[in-house]
Design an enzyme around this catalytic site. Structure first.
Site, PDB file in Angstrom:
ATOM      1  N   HIS A 117       0.753  -1.140  -0.010  1.00  0.00           N
ATOM      2  CA  HIS A 117      -0.091   0.154   0.023  1.00  0.00           C
ATOM      3  C   HIS A 117       0.802   1.196   0.182  1.00  0.00           C
ATOM      4  O   HIS A 117       0.525   2.152  -0.695  1.00  0.00           O
ATOM      5  CB  HIS A 117      -0.912   0.118   1.204  1.00  0.00           C
ATOM      6  CG  HIS A 117      -1.888  -1.110   1.162  1.00  0.00           C
ATOM      7  ND1 HIS A 117      -2.029  -2.126   2.126  1.00  0.00           N
ATOM      8  CD2 HIS A 117      -3.158  -1.331   0.701  1.00  0.00           C
ATOM      9  CE1 HIS A 117      -2.870  -2.993   2.080  1.00  0.00           C
ATOM     10  NE2 HIS A 117      -3.750  -2.386   1.140  1.00  0.00           N
TER      11      HIS A 117
ATOM     12  N   GLU B 284      -1.852  -3.834  -9.189  1.00  0.00           N
ATOM     13  CA  GLU B 284      -1.660  -4.668 -10.115  1.00  0.00           C
ATOM     14  C   GLU B 284      -1.967  -6.059  -9.714  1.00  0.00           C
ATOM     15  O   GLU B 284      -2.396  -7.037 -10.235  1.00  0.00           O
ATOM     16  CB  GLU B 284      -0.500  -4.710 -11.017  1.00  0.00           C
ATOM     17  CG  GLU B 284      -0.558  -3.616 -11.796  1.00  0.00           C
ATOM     18  CD  GLU B 284       0.829  -3.729 -12.896  1.00  0.00           C
ATOM     19  OE1 GLU B 284       1.567  -4.727 -12.662  1.00  0.00           O
ATOM     20  OE2 GLU B 284       0.672  -3.145 -13.718  1.00  0.00           O
TER      21      GLU B 284
END
Ligand code: PAF
Length: 283
Positions: A41, A153
């Site tokens: 993150h 992704e």
């Protein structure tokens, strides 16, 4: 440690801050998350900071994207640790709405994505998942009205669904995908990795290793279908219950028969013990 991010619980407060930043000529990026933040993150935050002056991270464990048999109540909630990581990363703001702020009494609108949301990957095993994701991401993008939004992704089909949805619904926020961050042995970082026992964690590396070796084999001229079949057998032999392993066209997520079809993405989902892991690899 840099300053603590401003915390907003209400859409009106978030919008007020975004309006002030805009009035000062500053660009704004949004990084939507469900919390339980890890280095993956933070790599989204860094990518956002490289493009925008102000970065907002949203933290909301969205109930509508979990099926009743999934881990909504068990999903890790680590708000204080998340805030410390955001402060360390120099993030400007954290939008952490309550469930009633997101879904007030009377809320009744659905967003039903098609196209990549019906590719026969995650949707086959989590049929309502992308409707929940599309609903909450539409709301977050409308609430923040950021210039840019960043998604990992790692959730490759989710990223394709969000790109399609933003384009189809004329949402002006520009969507960016950020490559998956991995542990040193190759395991894709995920908030769900905390569910793994030590023994499962040791075996979990099989997924990324098999994906990488399969991608290399295909690049080296091996046939796609045979390579994918062998990869599936190897993952099953390592004790995983395999949901799918597929070679898809990276853009459309349509089945890919050979490299002549353009860039391929290998995508896998498999369960080890009680934990379901997903991963993907470019060919
Ligand atoms: O990828 C996630 O963490 C979630 O699906 C998202 C995009 C924050 C929506 O709840």
């Amino acid at each position: 440690m840099t300053g603590q991010p401003q915390i907003f619980r209400e859409v009106s407060a978030l919008r007020g801050a975004v309006a002030r930043w805009r009035a000062a000529g500053e660009t704004v990026a949004l990084v939507p998350t469900m919390g339980a933040l890890h280095a993956g993150h933070i790599s989204l935050v860094k990518a956002a900071q490289a493009r925008a002056r102000r970065v907002i991270v949203s933290i909301f464990v969205n109930p509508t994207q979990f099926a009743p048999n999934e881990d909504f109540s068990a999903y890790p909630r680590t708000f204080d640790a998340d805030l410390a990581k955001l402060a360390e990363a120099g993030c400007d703001a954290c939008f952490a709405p309550t469930a009633p702020e997101m879904y007030p009494e009377g809320f009744s609108t659905k967003v039903i994505p098609a196209g990549p949301a019906l590719a026969g990957l995650e949707d086959k095993f989590r049929p309502d998942h992308f409707a929940g994701v599309a609903q909450v991401v539409t709301k977050l993008l409308n609430q923040a009205q950021a210039d840019f939004a960043f998604f990992g992704e790692k959730d490759f089909q989710q990223l394709a669904v969000i790109r399609r949805m933003a384009a189809d619904l004329d949402i002006p926020t520009q969507i960016f995908g950020v490559p998956t961050l991995r542990e040193t042995d190759g395991l894709a970082m995920s908030s769900r990795n905390v569910y793994l026992s030590a023994e499962e964690r040791a075996r979990a590396v099989t997924l990324s290793r098999v994906l990488r070796e399969s991608a290399e084999a295909i690049q080296g001229g091996a046939a796609v279908a045979e390579t994918v079949a062998c990869a599936g057998a190897e993952i099953a032999a390592a004790g995983f219950a395999l949901d799918y392993i597929e070679a898809r066209k990276a853009e459309s997520l349509a089945p890919a028969a050979s490299l002549a079809d353009g860039p391929i993405r290998l995508l896998v989902a498999a369960r080890i013990g009680r934990t379901r892991l997903i991963d993907n690899w470019p060919v």
